[in-house]
Design a protein around this motif. Structure first.
Motif, PDB file in Angstrom:
ATOM      1  N   PHE A   3       0.832  -1.194   0.000  1.00 34.21           N
ATOM      2  CA  PHE A   3       0.000   0.000   0.000  1.00 34.21           C
ATOM      3  C   PHE A   3       0.865   1.241   0.000  1.00 34.21           C
ATOM      4  O   PHE A   3       1.978   1.239   0.528  1.00 34.21           O
ATOM      5  N   LEU A   4       0.356   2.300  -0.593  1.00 31.62           N
ATOM      6  CA  LEU A   4       0.978   3.614  -0.529  1.00 31.62           C
ATOM      7  C   LEU A   4       0.163   4.451   0.433  1.00 31.62           C
ATOM      8  O   LEU A   4      -1.056   4.578   0.279  1.00 31.62           O
ATOM      9  N   VAL A  14       3.955   0.749   2.452  1.00 36.16           N
ATOM     10  CA  VAL A  14       3.669  -0.007   3.673  1.00 36.16           C
ATOM     11  C   VAL A  14       3.193  -1.411   3.291  1.00 36.16           C
ATOM     12  O   VAL A  14       2.369  -1.574   2.390  1.00 36.16           O
ATOM     13  N   GLU A  15       3.719  -2.413   4.008  1.00 38.20           N
ATOM     14  CA  GLU A  15       3.299  -3.795   3.781  1.00 38.20           C
ATOM     15  C   GLU A  15       1.911  -4.027   4.370  1.00 38.20           C
ATOM     16  O   GLU A  15       1.529  -3.379   5.352  1.00 38.20           O
ATOM     17  N   PRO A  16       1.153  -4.965   3.807  1.00 38.96           N
ATOM     18  CA  PRO A  16      -0.197  -5.230   4.315  1.00 38.96           C
ATOM     19  C   PRO A  16      -0.230  -5.604   5.791  1.00 38.96           C
ATOM     20  O   PRO A  16      -1.151  -5.227   6.506  1.00 38.96           O
ATOM     21  N   ALA A  17       0.781  -6.342   6.275  1.00 39.52           N
ATOM     22  CA  ALA A  17       0.792  -6.774   7.669  1.00 39.52           C
ATOM     23  C   ALA A  17       0.892  -5.599   8.635  1.00 39.52           C
ATOM     24  O   ALA A  17       0.438  -5.692   9.777  1.00 39.52           O
ATOM     25  N   ALA A  18       1.469  -4.487   8.190  1.00 32.49           N
ATOM     26  CA  ALA A  18       1.650  -3.325   9.064  1.00 32.49           C
ATOM     27  C   ALA A  18       0.544  -2.288   8.917  1.00 32.49           C
ATOM     28  O   ALA A  18       0.466  -1.343   9.705  1.00 32.49           O
ATOM     29  N   LEU A  19      -0.326  -2.448   7.921  1.00 30.90           N
ATOM     30  CA  LEU A  19      -1.321  -1.425   7.616  1.00 30.90           C
ATOM     31  C   LEU A  19      -2.364  -1.250   8.725  1.00 30.90           C
ATOM     32  O   LEU A  19      -2.693  -0.121   9.091  1.00 30.90           O
ATOM     33  N   ALA A  20      -2.871  -2.337   9.274  1.00 29.10           N
ATOM     34  CA  ALA A  20      -3.927  -2.229  10.301  1.00 29.10           C
ATOM     35  C   ALA A  20      -3.412  -1.481  11.527  1.00 29.10           C
ATOM     36  O   ALA A  20      -4.109  -0.606  12.060  1.00 29.10           O
ATOM     37  N   ALA A  21      -2.202  -1.787  11.971  1.00 30.44           N
ATOM     38  CA  ALA A  21      -1.642  -1.098  13.139  1.00 30.44           C
ATOM     39  C   ALA A  21      -1.394   0.372  12.830  1.00 30.44           C
ATOM     40  O   ALA A  21      -1.639   1.233  13.680  1.00 30.44           O
ATOM     41  N   LEU A  22      -0.925   0.667  11.618  1.00 33.98           N
ATOM     42  CA  LEU A  22      -0.690   2.063  11.229  1.00 33.98           C
ATOM     43  C   LEU A  22      -1.998   2.845  11.205  1.00 33.98           C
ATOM     44  O   LEU A  22      -2.066   3.976  11.714  1.00 33.98           O
ATOM     45  N   ARG A  23      -3.039   2.264  10.643  1.00 37.19           N
ATOM     46  CA  ARG A  23      -4.343   2.935  10.621  1.00 37.19           C
ATOM     47  C   ARG A  23      -4.830   3.222  12.028  1.00 37.19           C
ATOM     48  O   ARG A  23      -5.347   4.309  12.311  1.00 37.19           O
ATOM     49  N   VAL A  39       5.889   5.442  10.912  1.00 34.48           N
ATOM     50  CA  VAL A  39       5.355   4.816   9.704  1.00 34.48           C
ATOM     51  C   VAL A  39       6.351   3.748   9.249  1.00 34.48           C
ATOM     52  O   VAL A  39       7.491   4.069   8.926  1.00 34.48           O
ATOM     53  N   PRO A  40       5.945   2.462   9.217  1.00 32.72           N
ATOM     54  CA  PRO A  40       6.843   1.391   8.803  1.00 32.72           C
ATOM     55  C   PRO A  40       7.011   1.361   7.288  1.00 32.72           C
ATOM     56  O   PRO A  40       6.314   0.653   6.573  1.00 32.72           O
ATOM     57  N   ASP A  41       7.934   2.149   6.777  1.00 31.02           N
ATOM     58  CA  ASP A  41       8.155   2.321   5.342  1.00 31.02           C
ATOM     59  C   ASP A  41       9.052   1.208   4.808  1.00 31.02           C
ATOM     60  O   ASP A  41      10.118   0.946   5.355  1.00 31.02           O
ATOM     61  N   ILE A  42       8.647   0.540   3.729  1.00 32.23           N
ATOM     62  CA  ILE A  42       9.425  -0.538   3.122  1.00 32.23           C
ATOM     63  C   ILE A  42      10.741   0.028   2.595  1.00 32.23           C
ATOM     64  O   ILE A  42      10.761   1.025   1.890  1.00 32.23           O
ATOM     65  N   VAL A  57      -4.452  12.428   4.963  1.00 30.12           N
ATOM     66  CA  VAL A  57      -3.935  11.064   4.879  1.00 30.12           C
ATOM     67  C   VAL A  57      -4.747  10.322   3.827  1.00 30.12           C
ATOM     68  O   VAL A  57      -5.975  10.380   3.825  1.00 30.12           O
ATOM     69  N   ARG A  58      -4.038   9.627   2.930  1.00 35.53           N
ATOM     70  CA  ARG A  58      -4.719   8.823   1.904  1.00 35.53           C
ATOM     71  C   ARG A  58      -3.994   7.484   1.804  1.00 35.53           C
ATOM     72  O   ARG A  58      -2.763   7.439   1.783  1.00 35.53           O
ATOM     73  N   ILE A  59      -4.742   6.393   1.751  1.00 41.17           N
ATOM     74  CA  ILE A  59      -4.182   5.050   1.633  1.00 41.17           C
ATOM     75  C   ILE A  59      -4.726   4.445   0.348  1.00 41.17           C
ATOM     76  O   ILE A  59      -5.934   4.464   0.104  1.00 41.17           O
ATOM     77  N   GLU A  60      -3.808   3.904  -0.468  1.00 41.39           N
ATOM     78  CA  GLU A  60      -4.221   3.270  -1.719  1.00 41.39           C
ATOM     79  C   GLU A  60      -3.354   2.053  -1.985  1.00 41.39           C
ATOM     80  O   GLU A  60      -2.238   1.942  -1.459  1.00 41.39           O
ATOM     81  N   VAL A  61      -3.851   1.155  -2.806  1.00 39.32           N
ATOM     82  CA  VAL A  61      -3.082  -0.015  -3.204  1.00 39.32           C
ATOM     83  C   VAL A  61      -1.971   0.448  -4.139  1.00 39.32           C
ATOM     84  O   VAL A  61      -2.205   1.259  -5.039  1.00 39.32           O
TER      85      VAL A  61
END
Length: 96
Positions: A3-4, A14-23, A39-42, A57-61
């Motif tokens: 995700f971006l 951001v990896e999918p595994a970290a997205l829920a915690a970041l949100r 922010v856990p940036d790859i 803040v915007r989250i997209e695939v």
């Protein structure tokens, strides 16, 4: 699928595994009136962003896979040396 996450003009991969915690951290910071969020940036060390109720803040695939290999995690940055600009003679201040 990564995700971006766009925060106040900054883009983070951001990896999918970290997205829920970041949100959850972002929502908590907004509810608290503001807080710094890691922010856990790859491919990069974690970034710290100040999140307030007014922070966009915007989250997209991500449109393509993002890996931490080399410098592919983020687009290249371009720098331009514009030098000094001299206005033409006809562009002088108007005298009243």
């Amino acid at each position: 699928m990564n995700f971006l996450v766009h925060i106040n003009g900054h883009e983070h991969a951001v990896e999918p595994a970290a997205l829920a915690a970041l949100r959850a951290q972002i929502l908590d910071a907004v509810r608290a009136g503001g807080a710094f969020v890691a922010v856990p940036d790859i491919g990069c060390a974690d970034s710290i962003e100040l999140i307030t109720p007014a922070t966009p803040v915007r989250i997209e695939v991500a449109p393509e896979p993002i890996t931490a290999d080399g410098d592919d995690a983020h687009a290249d940055v371009a720098y331009y040396d514009l030098g000094t600009w001299e206005p033409p003679d006809w562009l002088e201040p108007l005298d009243d």
